[in-house]
Design a protein around this motif. Structure first.
Motif, PDB file in Angstrom:
ATOM      1  N   ASN A  30       0.856  -1.191   0.000  1.00  0.00           N
ATOM      2  CA  ASN A  30       0.000   0.000   0.000  1.00  0.00           C
ATOM      3  C   ASN A  30       0.890   1.239   0.000  1.00  0.00           C
ATOM      4  O   ASN A  30       1.689   1.428   0.920  1.00  0.00           O
ATOM      5  CB  ASN A  30      -0.892  -0.023   1.251  1.00  0.00           C
ATOM      6  CG  ASN A  30      -1.995   1.021   1.202  1.00  0.00           C
ATOM      7  OD1 ASN A  30      -1.880   2.038   0.538  1.00  0.00           O
ATOM      8  ND2 ASN A  30      -3.080   0.762   1.921  1.00  0.00           N
ATOM      9  N   PRO A  31       0.772   2.101  -1.013  1.00  0.00           N
ATOM     10  CA  PRO A  31       1.635   3.289  -1.073  1.00  0.00           C
ATOM     11  C   PRO A  31       1.247   4.397  -0.108  1.00  0.00           C
ATOM     12  O   PRO A  31       2.022   5.326   0.123  1.00  0.00           O
ATOM     13  CB  PRO A  31       1.480   3.761  -2.523  1.00  0.00           C
ATOM     14  CG  PRO A  31       0.104   3.311  -2.911  1.00  0.00           C
ATOM     15  CD  PRO A  31      -0.097   1.985  -2.205  1.00  0.00           C
ATOM     16  N   TYR A  32       0.057   4.321   0.474  1.00  0.00           N
ATOM     17  CA  TYR A  32      -0.448   5.424   1.291  1.00  0.00           C
ATOM     18  C   TYR A  32       0.421   5.738   2.508  1.00  0.00           C
ATOM     19  O   TYR A  32       0.750   6.913   2.739  1.00  0.00           O
ATOM     20  CB  TYR A  32      -1.890   5.143   1.725  1.00  0.00           C
ATOM     21  CG  TYR A  32      -2.525   6.291   2.473  1.00  0.00           C
ATOM     22  CD1 TYR A  32      -3.251   7.266   1.802  1.00  0.00           C
ATOM     23  CD2 TYR A  32      -2.383   6.428   3.857  1.00  0.00           C
ATOM     24  CE1 TYR A  32      -3.815   8.345   2.481  1.00  0.00           C
ATOM     25  CE2 TYR A  32      -2.946   7.493   4.542  1.00  0.00           C
ATOM     26  CZ  TYR A  32      -3.657   8.449   3.845  1.00  0.00           C
ATOM     27  OH  TYR A  32      -4.198   9.518   4.525  1.00  0.00           O
ATOM     28  N   PRO A  33       0.795   4.770   3.341  1.00  0.00           N
ATOM     29  CA  PRO A  33       1.516   5.119   4.575  1.00  0.00           C
ATOM     30  C   PRO A  33       2.807   5.891   4.341  1.00  0.00           C
ATOM     31  O   PRO A  33       3.064   6.890   5.030  1.00  0.00           O
ATOM     32  CB  PRO A  33       1.791   3.750   5.211  1.00  0.00           C
ATOM     33  CG  PRO A  33       0.693   2.886   4.721  1.00  0.00           C
ATOM     34  CD  PRO A  33       0.475   3.328   3.308  1.00  0.00           C
ATOM     35  N   ALA A  34       3.626   5.458   3.404  1.00  0.00           N
ATOM     36  CA  ALA A  34       4.902   6.133   3.176  1.00  0.00           C
ATOM     37  C   ALA A  34       4.702   7.560   2.690  1.00  0.00           C
ATOM     38  O   ALA A  34       5.528   8.441   2.945  1.00  0.00           O
ATOM     39  CB  ALA A  34       5.740   5.350   2.163  1.00  0.00           C
ATOM     40  N   GLU A  35       3.611   7.803   2.025  1.00  0.00           N
ATOM     41  CA  GLU A  35       3.355   9.116   1.454  1.00  0.00           C
ATOM     42  C   GLU A  35       2.690  10.091   2.428  1.00  0.00           C
ATOM     43  O   GLU A  35       2.887  11.303   2.313  1.00  0.00           O
ATOM     44  CB  GLU A  35       2.464   8.971   0.208  1.00  0.00           C
ATOM     45  CG  GLU A  35       3.141   8.221  -0.927  1.00  0.00           C
ATOM     46  CD  GLU A  35       2.187   7.830  -2.037  1.00  0.00           C
ATOM     47  OE1 GLU A  35       2.665   7.340  -3.073  1.00  0.00           O
ATOM     48  OE2 GLU A  35       0.959   7.998  -1.865  1.00  0.00           O
ATOM     49  N   PHE A  36       1.948   9.570   3.393  1.00  0.00           N
ATOM     50  CA  PHE A  36       1.125  10.465   4.198  1.00  0.00           C
ATOM     51  C   PHE A  36       1.330  10.397   5.707  1.00  0.00           C
ATOM     52  O   PHE A  36       1.010  11.354   6.405  1.00  0.00           O
ATOM     53  CB  PHE A  36      -0.354  10.215   3.897  1.00  0.00           C
ATOM     54  CG  PHE A  36      -0.774  10.672   2.528  1.00  0.00           C
ATOM     55  CD1 PHE A  36      -1.044  12.001   2.280  1.00  0.00           C
ATOM     56  CD2 PHE A  36      -0.875   9.771   1.483  1.00  0.00           C
ATOM     57  CE1 PHE A  36      -1.412  12.439   1.016  1.00  0.00           C
ATOM     58  CE2 PHE A  36      -1.250  10.185   0.208  1.00  0.00           C
ATOM     59  CZ  PHE A  36      -1.517  11.524  -0.020  1.00  0.00           C
ATOM     60  N   LEU A  37       1.800   9.289   6.234  1.00  0.00           N
ATOM     61  CA  LEU A  37       1.899   9.186   7.688  1.00  0.00           C
ATOM     62  C   LEU A  37       2.984  10.093   8.249  1.00  0.00           C
ATOM     63  O   LEU A  37       4.050  10.259   7.646  1.00  0.00           O
ATOM     64  CB  LEU A  37       2.201   7.742   8.104  1.00  0.00           C
ATOM     65  CG  LEU A  37       1.081   6.720   7.950  1.00  0.00           C
ATOM     66  CD1 LEU A  37       1.532   5.379   8.517  1.00  0.00           C
ATOM     67  CD2 LEU A  37      -0.206   7.176   8.605  1.00  0.00           C
ATOM     68  N   GLU A  38       2.729  10.645   9.427  1.00  0.00           N
ATOM     69  CA  GLU A  38       3.758  11.383  10.145  1.00  0.00           C
ATOM     70  C   GLU A  38       4.801  10.401  10.660  1.00  0.00           C
ATOM     71  O   GLU A  38       4.558   9.193  10.756  1.00  0.00           O
ATOM     72  CB  GLU A  38       3.130  12.169  11.297  1.00  0.00           C
ATOM     73  CG  GLU A  38       2.182  13.266  10.821  1.00  0.00           C
ATOM     74  CD  GLU A  38       1.619  14.080  11.963  1.00  0.00           C
ATOM     75  OE1 GLU A  38       1.869  13.714  13.138  1.00  0.00           O
ATOM     76  OE2 GLU A  38       0.919  15.075  11.689  1.00  0.00           O
ATOM     77  N   GLU A  39       5.974  10.929  11.017  1.00  0.00           N
ATOM     78  CA  GLU A  39       7.109  10.056  11.324  1.00  0.00           C
ATOM     79  C   GLU A  39       6.813   9.065  12.447  1.00  0.00           C
ATOM     80  O   GLU A  39       7.146   7.880  12.343  1.00  0.00           O
ATOM     81  CB  GLU A  39       8.335  10.889  11.682  1.00  0.00           C
ATOM     82  CG  GLU A  39       9.589  10.044  11.902  1.00  0.00           C
ATOM     83  CD  GLU A  39      10.822  10.878  12.097  1.00  0.00           C
ATOM     84  OE1 GLU A  39      11.301  10.951  13.249  1.00  0.00           O
ATOM     85  OE2 GLU A  39      11.305  11.469  11.107  1.00  0.00           O
ATOM     86  N   ASN A  40       6.179   9.521  13.508  1.00  0.00           N
ATOM     87  CA  ASN A  40       5.921   8.632  14.625  1.00  0.00           C
ATOM     88  C   ASN A  40       5.004   7.480  14.215  1.00  0.00           C
ATOM     89  O   ASN A  40       5.238   6.315  14.583  1.00  0.00           O
ATOM     90  CB  ASN A  40       5.298   9.399  15.788  1.00  0.00           C
ATOM     91  CG  ASN A  40       5.088   8.532  17.015  1.00  0.00           C
ATOM     92  OD1 ASN A  40       6.022   7.920  17.520  1.00  0.00           O
ATOM     93  ND2 ASN A  40       3.853   8.462  17.493  1.00  0.00           N
ATOM     94  N   ALA A  41       3.975   7.791  13.444  1.00  0.00           N
ATOM     95  CA  ALA A  41       3.054   6.755  12.986  1.00  0.00           C
ATOM     96  C   ALA A  41       3.758   5.804  12.024  1.00  0.00           C
ATOM     97  O   ALA A  41       3.516   4.588  12.052  1.00  0.00           O
ATOM     98  CB  ALA A  41       1.840   7.390  12.315  1.00  0.00           C
TER      99      ALA A  41
END
Length: 303
Positions: free
Chosen positions: A160-171
């Motif tokens: 899933n490309p979403y996490p690397a593109e949108f999550l903040e560093e801690n998440a």
């Protein structure tokens, strides 16, 4: 950022499903899509969304190289070959949610999430890269990472490309560590090289020390994000791994030493010329290590 053209995506998904479904499945999908597209109501959506597995099945959607290439044109990083038929139909229906404004769309998505079962949540998280206003679902994605439901965790974290593109560093760090703790295949997390950070590199070494102290193995994939933040503690870790009894652990150490590129790491790996040569020839990669570990770990865990 990463906004897709909804009409194009809907058309692509319909064609993808029509080519894979039975005649009865195609008929049901077409009828439900037309009704939602012509006059959307929440009740019609939930009926179609919930009934998808019964009418289109839960089979995997095999994909040709041409079809996978088309998916990348639609949205970089999409992996429809990891979706089931019912998930794909649900993703299609999710792209019909009201989207006149970010607020309207968010309310509609939360209405789905709040009543969704495990399978429905998985489809929702797999749809994130295709949703309008994707940046506003960071917190929801982070909530998905905290779940104890493996199906849901894998839906947001893997392929899933979403996490690397949108999550903040801690998440993001929580996602990587949660997948490590739950023994998920780390090579299926997209964008690891884009989200390397010093805190994660530090935590990885701390985690390895805890495992070693307990007499447990550490997945060799775990060192993948460390390279740019290679420190003295990592050098000591690699000295340990280069003498490991398992070749795959030695390969991971060699790859990290080369990627780190420090004077100390290069000096260390130069003492293992065969391993160094394999890394420089591209014969050792993190993906390759991850795939091998998926088969080898069962033996290790049963020892």
């Amino acid at each position: 950022m990463h906004q897709v053209e909804l009409e194009e995506v809907r058309s692509w998904l319909i064609n993808l499903l029509q080519a894979k479904l039975s005649e009865s499945g195609r008929t049901w999908l077409t009828e439900r899509y037309r009704k939602l597209d012509s006059l959307y109501t929440s009740s019609k959506f939930h009926l179609a969304f919930g009934a998808a597995p019964r009418f289109v099945g839960k089979g995997s959607l095999s994909q040709s190289e041409e079809e996978l290439a088309k998916a990348q044109e639609i949205r970089q990083g999409l992996r429809p070959d990891t979706w089931t038929a019912d998930e794909t139909a649900r993703i299609l229906f999710l792209l019909l949610l009201p989207n006149d404004s970010a607020e309207t769309h968010y309310a509609a998505v939360m209405d789905v999430f709040d009543t969704a079962d495990m399978g429905e949540q998985a489809a929702l998280f797999k749809a994130f890269p295709l949703l309008p206003y994707p940046e506003q679902y960071q917190d929801l994605a982070a909530e998905g990472i905290r779940t104890n439901m493996t199906v849901v965790l894998e839906a947001i974290a893997l392929n899933n490309p979403y996490p690397a593109e949108f999550l903040e560093e801690n998440a993001w760090n929580q996602l990587f560590l949660k997948c490590t703790f739950t023994d998920r295949p780390l090579h299926k997390i997209q964008g690891i090289n884009l989200r390397e950070n010093p805190e994660l590199a530090r935590i990885i070494s701390d985690y390895a020390h805890e495992r070693w102290s307990a007499g447990r193995e550490v997945t060799p994939e775990i060192w993948c994000p460390v390279g740019p933040y290679f420190a003295e503690t990592h050098l000591e870790d690699m000295k340990k791994l280069l003498e490991h009894s398992m070749p795959i652990q030695r390969e991971a150490a060699a790859l990290l030493c080369i990627e780190a590129g420090t004077k100390e790491s290069i000096s260390l790996i130069s003492g293992y010329p065969a391993l160094k040569d394999k890394v420089l020839k591209g014969e050792i990669t993190w993906e390759g290590i991850g795939k091998k570990w998926e088969t080898q770990k069962l033996t290790v865990m049963n020892e």
